[in-house]
Design a protein around this motif. Structure first.
Motif, PDB file in Angstrom:
ATOM      1  N   THR A  28      27.129  24.351  39.943  1.00 18.73           N
ATOM      2  CA  THR A  28      26.706  25.109  41.119  1.00 18.73           C
ATOM      3  C   THR A  28      26.705  24.234  42.357  1.00 18.73           C
ATOM      4  O   THR A  28      27.223  24.601  43.402  1.00 18.73           O
ATOM      5  N   SER A  29      26.105  23.012  42.231  1.00 21.35           N
ATOM      6  CA  SER A  29      25.985  22.157  43.409  1.00 21.35           C
ATOM      7  C   SER A  29      27.325  21.620  43.859  1.00 21.35           C
ATOM      8  O   SER A  29      27.477  21.220  45.004  1.00 21.35           O
ATOM      9  N   SER A  30      28.311  21.589  42.962  1.00 21.72           N
ATOM     10  CA  SER A  30      29.602  21.027  43.327  1.00 21.72           C
ATOM     11  C   SER A  30      30.599  22.085  43.787  1.00 21.72           C
ATOM     12  O   SER A  30      31.743  21.754  44.088  1.00 21.72           O
ATOM     13  N   GLN A  31      30.193  23.342  43.821  1.00 21.23           N
ATOM     14  CA  GLN A  31      31.118  24.367  44.291  1.00 21.23           C
ATOM     15  C   GLN A  31      31.566  24.042  45.718  1.00 21.23           C
ATOM     16  O   GLN A  31      30.731  23.791  46.593  1.00 21.23           O
ATOM     17  N   LYS A 119      31.377  39.062  46.342  1.00 21.35           N
ATOM     18  CA  LYS A 119      31.630  38.239  45.159  1.00 21.35           C
ATOM     19  C   LYS A 119      31.223  36.788  45.404  1.00 21.35           C
ATOM     20  O   LYS A 119      30.717  36.119  44.497  1.00 21.35           O
ATOM     21  N   MET A 120      31.411  36.291  46.620  1.00 20.98           N
ATOM     22  CA  MET A 120      30.996  34.923  46.917  1.00 20.98           C
ATOM     23  C   MET A 120      29.472  34.826  46.928  1.00 20.98           C
ATOM     24  O   MET A 120      28.910  33.810  46.514  1.00 20.98           O
ATOM     25  N   GLN A 121      28.793  35.877  47.381  1.00 21.17           N
ATOM     26  CA  GLN A 121      27.336  35.917  47.266  1.00 21.17           C
ATOM     27  C   GLN A 121      26.911  35.820  45.803  1.00 21.17           C
ATOM     28  O   GLN A 121      26.003  35.048  45.458  1.00 21.17           O
ATOM     29  N   GLU A 122      27.558  36.600  44.955  1.00 12.04           N
ATOM     30  CA  GLU A 122      27.249  36.555  43.524  1.00 12.04           C
ATOM     31  C   GLU A 122      27.430  35.151  42.959  1.00 12.04           C
ATOM     32  O   GLU A 122      26.691  34.716  42.075  1.00 12.04           O
ATOM     33  N   LEU A 335      41.200  36.693  47.426  1.00 11.94           N
ATOM     34  CA  LEU A 335      39.957  37.032  46.727  1.00 11.94           C
ATOM     35  C   LEU A 335      39.898  36.381  45.345  1.00 11.94           C
ATOM     36  O   LEU A 335      38.940  35.646  45.056  1.00 11.94           O
ATOM     37  N   PRO A 336      40.863  36.595  44.451  1.00 13.78           N
ATOM     38  CA  PRO A 336      40.757  35.917  43.154  1.00 13.78           C
ATOM     39  C   PRO A 336      40.894  34.399  43.262  1.00 13.78           C
ATOM     40  O   PRO A 336      40.298  33.667  42.451  1.00 13.78           O
ATOM     41  N   THR A 337      41.627  33.920  44.253  1.00 14.50           N
ATOM     42  CA  THR A 337      41.768  32.472  44.419  1.00 14.50           C
ATOM     43  C   THR A 337      40.436  31.836  44.781  1.00 14.50           C
ATOM     44  O   THR A 337      40.040  30.809  44.208  1.00 14.50           O
ATOM     45  N   LEU A 338      39.724  32.452  45.716  1.00 18.01           N
ATOM     46  CA  LEU A 338      38.430  31.906  46.128  1.00 18.01           C
ATOM     47  C   LEU A 338      37.355  32.124  45.077  1.00 18.01           C
ATOM     48  O   LEU A 338      36.585  31.207  44.765  1.00 18.01           O
ATOM     49  N   VAL A 339      37.304  33.330  44.542  1.00 16.64           N
ATOM     50  CA  VAL A 339      36.219  33.662  43.616  1.00 16.64           C
ATOM     51  C   VAL A 339      36.403  32.953  42.277  1.00 16.64           C
ATOM     52  O   VAL A 339      35.474  32.306  41.767  1.00 16.64           O
ATOM     53  N   GLY A 344      34.642  29.326  40.909  1.00 18.16           N
ATOM     54  CA  GLY A 344      34.398  29.300  39.473  1.00 18.16           C
ATOM     55  C   GLY A 344      33.615  30.497  38.987  1.00 18.16           C
ATOM     56  O   GLY A 344      32.890  30.429  37.993  1.00 18.16           O
ATOM     57  N   TRP A 345      33.783  31.622  39.653  1.00 20.79           N
ATOM     58  CA  TRP A 345      33.037  32.831  39.333  1.00 20.79           C
ATOM     59  C   TRP A 345      33.983  33.849  38.719  1.00 20.79           C
ATOM     60  O   TRP A 345      35.140  33.532  38.393  1.00 20.79           O
ATOM     61  N   THR A 346      33.540  35.054  38.536  1.00 19.77           N
ATOM     62  CA  THR A 346      34.352  36.093  37.917  1.00 19.77           C
ATOM     63  C   THR A 346      34.638  37.210  38.909  1.00 19.77           C
ATOM     64  O   THR A 346      33.810  37.507  39.779  1.00 19.77           O
ATOM     65  N   THR A 347      35.782  37.840  38.758  1.00 26.73           N
ATOM     66  CA  THR A 347      36.117  39.001  39.585  1.00 26.73           C
ATOM     67  C   THR A 347      35.733  40.307  38.895  1.00 26.73           C
ATOM     68  O   THR A 347      36.069  41.385  39.387  1.00 26.73           O
ATOM     69  N   GLU A 348      35.044  40.222  37.771  1.00 23.36           N
ATOM     70  CA  GLU A 348      34.576  41.443  37.111  1.00 23.36           C
ATOM     71  C   GLU A 348      33.683  42.235  38.063  1.00 23.36           C
ATOM     72  O   GLU A 348      32.863  41.670  38.781  1.00 23.36           O
ATOM     73  N   GLY A 349      33.862  43.537  38.044  1.00 24.60           N
ATOM     74  CA  GLY A 349      33.084  44.393  38.930  1.00 24.60           C
ATOM     75  C   GLY A 349      33.864  44.904  40.120  1.00 24.60           C
ATOM     76  O   GLY A 349      33.476  45.878  40.758  1.00 24.60           O
ATOM     77  N   THR A 350      34.981  44.247  40.434  1.00 24.54           N
ATOM     78  CA  THR A 350      35.840  44.761  41.492  1.00 24.54           C
ATOM     79  C   THR A 350      36.681  45.916  40.943  1.00 24.54           C
ATOM     80  O   THR A 350      36.816  46.087  39.727  1.00 24.54           O
ATOM     81  N   LEU A 351      37.255  46.678  41.838  1.00 26.35           N
ATOM     82  CA  LEU A 351      38.284  47.618  41.419  1.00 26.35           C
ATOM     83  C   LEU A 351      39.520  46.818  41.025  1.00 26.35           C
ATOM     84  O   LEU A 351      39.654  45.644  41.402  1.00 26.35           O
ATOM     85  N   PRO A 352      40.460  47.398  40.252  1.00 28.23           N
ATOM     86  CA  PRO A 352      41.613  46.632  39.756  1.00 28.23           C
ATOM     87  C   PRO A 352      42.347  45.899  40.887  1.00 28.23           C
ATOM     88  O   PRO A 352      42.705  46.493  41.897  1.00 28.23           O
ATOM     89  N   LEU A 353      42.561  44.597  40.683  1.00 30.26           N
ATOM     90  CA  LEU A 353      43.115  43.746  41.728  1.00 30.26           C
ATOM     91  C   LEU A 353      44.643  43.731  41.702  1.00 30.26           C
ATOM     92  O   LEU A 353      45.266  43.816  40.645  1.00 30.26           O
ATOM     93  N   ASP A 354      45.229  43.574  42.884  1.00 24.62           N
ATOM     94  CA  ASP A 354      46.651  43.271  43.016  1.00 24.62           C
ATOM     95  C   ASP A 354      46.850  41.782  43.272  1.00 24.62           C
ATOM     96  O   ASP A 354      47.938  41.253  43.078  1.00 24.62           O
ATOM     97  N   GLY A 355      45.791  41.112  43.741  1.00 22.77           N
ATOM     98  CA  GLY A 355      45.866  39.692  44.030  1.00 22.77           C
ATOM     99  C   GLY A 355      45.876  38.851  42.766  1.00 22.77           C
ATOM    100  O   GLY A 355      45.435  39.279  41.688  1.00 22.77           O
TER     101      GLY A 355
END
Length: 508
Positions: A28-31, A119-122, A335-339, A344-355
């Motif tokens: 977390t601290s190294s994100q 997602k970045m908040q999460e 979005l998936p690149t950053l998240v 190091g987080w998950t994109t679960e919960g988004t609508l289906p991504l094209d990215g």
């Protein structure tokens, strides 16, 4: 179980728990912090390392020490690009295929879309938007603070005056979070945004990573800049508007340098990723140039959608620092690149991504997994004539659309009127009119990035393949959400909003 064995197992369990806890705390601290900077209406030509007459030394240096993205695409207008950045999804999924969202339309980035900021908040980040939003304002749920941003300092519409922060009829559009800001009249917007970014960096929570979207209006019209920035170009650039444009770029470049220095002064530069991107091609009518690419803002030719982009960070591997990436990358990939890749987080919960998560491509120089890219399908822009030779097409070729597969790009619904515009002082074949002809166009954009040689008639089987892909995307698309205009209801001087642009409707 013997006592000594039980004790050993207990100790082992405690060690695992402690190590896991340490690992999670460290992760977390190294994100990395992310400073995502966006220029507005900047032409492909309009940066030093692409050959502009005016200089952008800070951005040039950041790009030279990082990775230049030279096969990177955005959208043809502001709103669709910002929507794809925020959602990781093509605009056909959201009804934003046709253009920008106006302030008097009952529409915004659909409220069921999960945003990059959320997602970045999460993922544990503080989230900040500075500058331009342009994703709708008609109701409170549309506003940045309700779409995942902890703080917002800037404006909601597509453009405003840089010094007065109002629109042509005198209505203010300048906010800190939900509160209108009258006191900045006379202060230049680019300076304000730079100062805000530096203030956030200076006061950053040391235990929390930061995601900042520094969304500049520069060099978008109206063309305004303090004279100190345009004056150095008086003997270099004759045209007044182009000289002002150059000054706007110089001011933004200086600000990006000041933000970078603030990161260093606060000891967080080494754990920060700086990303720079344009939002669409430059409008030649406002002194922006995309030379040698074809066309301009609003077009699906390369001049309308190929973006200036680079990534700078000490966290990049040494083998990619100072290199150029020709891997296919799209604005929806952030979005998936950053998240996933950076936070190091998950994109679960988004609508289906094209990215696609492109972090290993950018950081390590690996091949991109993206081989296909839908530029757009706009069912509201349809030619009335042409395309007879493609009457058996699975897709209505009169519709304005474009798709990329590998090095091949197909355009439909455009008869090729747009040409090539060389900036003042540049020798070249400045041809304002293109090769008017068939409304189906196929280009090998690796060999022919200027899109001068239409190969559609030569490779008809490939064209048919791409038309079938367009047809499938068209079936998946939703209706455009652009609504009728409600100028009386939206007018902030008539609806009780004290001449400040903001939410004006409560119903859907």
């Amino acid at each position: 179980m013997p006592a000594n064995m039980a004790t050993s197992m207990l100790l082992l369990g405690l060690i695992v728990i402690i190590c896991t806890s340490v690992s999670l705390t460290y992760a977390t601290s190294s994100q990395p912090n992310v400073i995502f900077i966006m220029g507005d209406d900047q032409g492909y030509r309009d940066i030093g390392y692409h050959g502009s007459l005016f200089k952008t030394p800070i951005m040039d240096k950041l790009a030279e020490e990082g990775v230049k993205l030279e096969n990177y695409y955005v959208q043809f207008f502001c709103t669709p690009t910002r929507a794809q950045l925020m959602t990781g999804r093509y605009q056909i999924r959201m009804g934003l295929q046709n253009g920008v969202l106006d302030q008097d339309q009952k529409a915004c980035l659909p409220l069921d879309e999960v945003t990059l900021a959320e997602k970045m908040q999460e993922a544990g980040y503080s989230t900040h938007l500075i500058g331009k939003w342009h994703l709708g304002l008609y109701r409170e749920g549309c506003l940045p603070n309700n779409r995942g941003f902890d703080t917002f300092f800037g404006f909601l519409q597509g453009a405003e005056y840089f010094f007065s922060h109002d629109t042509p009829k005198g209505q203010l559009d300048f906010y800190r979070d939900f509160e209108p800001q009258w006191q900045y009249n006379g202060s230049y917007a680019t300076h304000l945004y730079t100062d805000e970014a530096i203030d956030l960096i200076n006061n950053k929570d040391p235990d929390k990573p930061m995601f900042m979207w520094l969304s500049h209006q520069a060099p978008h019209a109206p063309l305004e800049v303090p004279q100190q920035y345009s004056e150095p170009y008086r003997d270099i650039i004759e045209d007044d508007n182009r000289r002002t444009y150059a000054g706007m770029m110089a001011c933004m470049d200086e600000g990006i340098g000041n933000v970078t220095e603030a990161l260093k002064a606060n000891g967080i530069y080494d754990n920060t990723i700086i990303i720079y991107t344009t939002d669409n091609g430059g409008p030649v009518w406002n002194s922006a140039y995309n030379w040698p690419l074809r066309a301009f803002k609003g077009s699906l030719f390369e001049g309308g959608i190929r973006g200036v982009g680079f990534v700078h960070s000490p966290l990049l591997s040494d083998k990619v620092k100072g290199t150029v990436s020709y891997e296919l990358i799209h604005v929806s990939d952030w979005l998936p690149t950053l998240v996933e890749g950076i936070a190091g987080w998950t994109t679960e919960g988004t609508l289906p991504l094209d990215g696609i998560n492109q972090w290993e491509t950018i950081r390590d120089g690996r091949s991109s997994r993206r081989i296909e890219l839908l530029h757009n399908i706009d069912p509201l822009t349809v030619l009335t004539e042409g395309g007879e030779s493609w009457s058996d097409s699975p897709f209505d070729v009169r519709i304005k659309a474009a798709i990329r597969l590998g090095n091949w790009k197909l355009l439909t619904g455009d008869n090729g009127e747009a040409g090539w515009f060389a900036p003042p002082g540049v020798a070249g074949l400045d041809t304002e009119e293109g090769d008017v002809g068939d409304i189906v166009r196929l280009y090998n954009v690796k060999r022919d990035p200027e899109e001068r040689n239409n190969l559609a008639s030569k490779y008809r089987i490939l064209v048919k393949c791409l038309l079938r892909k367009l047809a499938r995307y068209y079936e998946e698309s939703v209706e455009p959400i652009y609504t009728p205009h409600f100028p009386e209801e939206a007018d902030p001087c008539k609806n009780g909003n004290n001449c400040v642009w903001g939410p004006w409707a409560t119903e859907e």
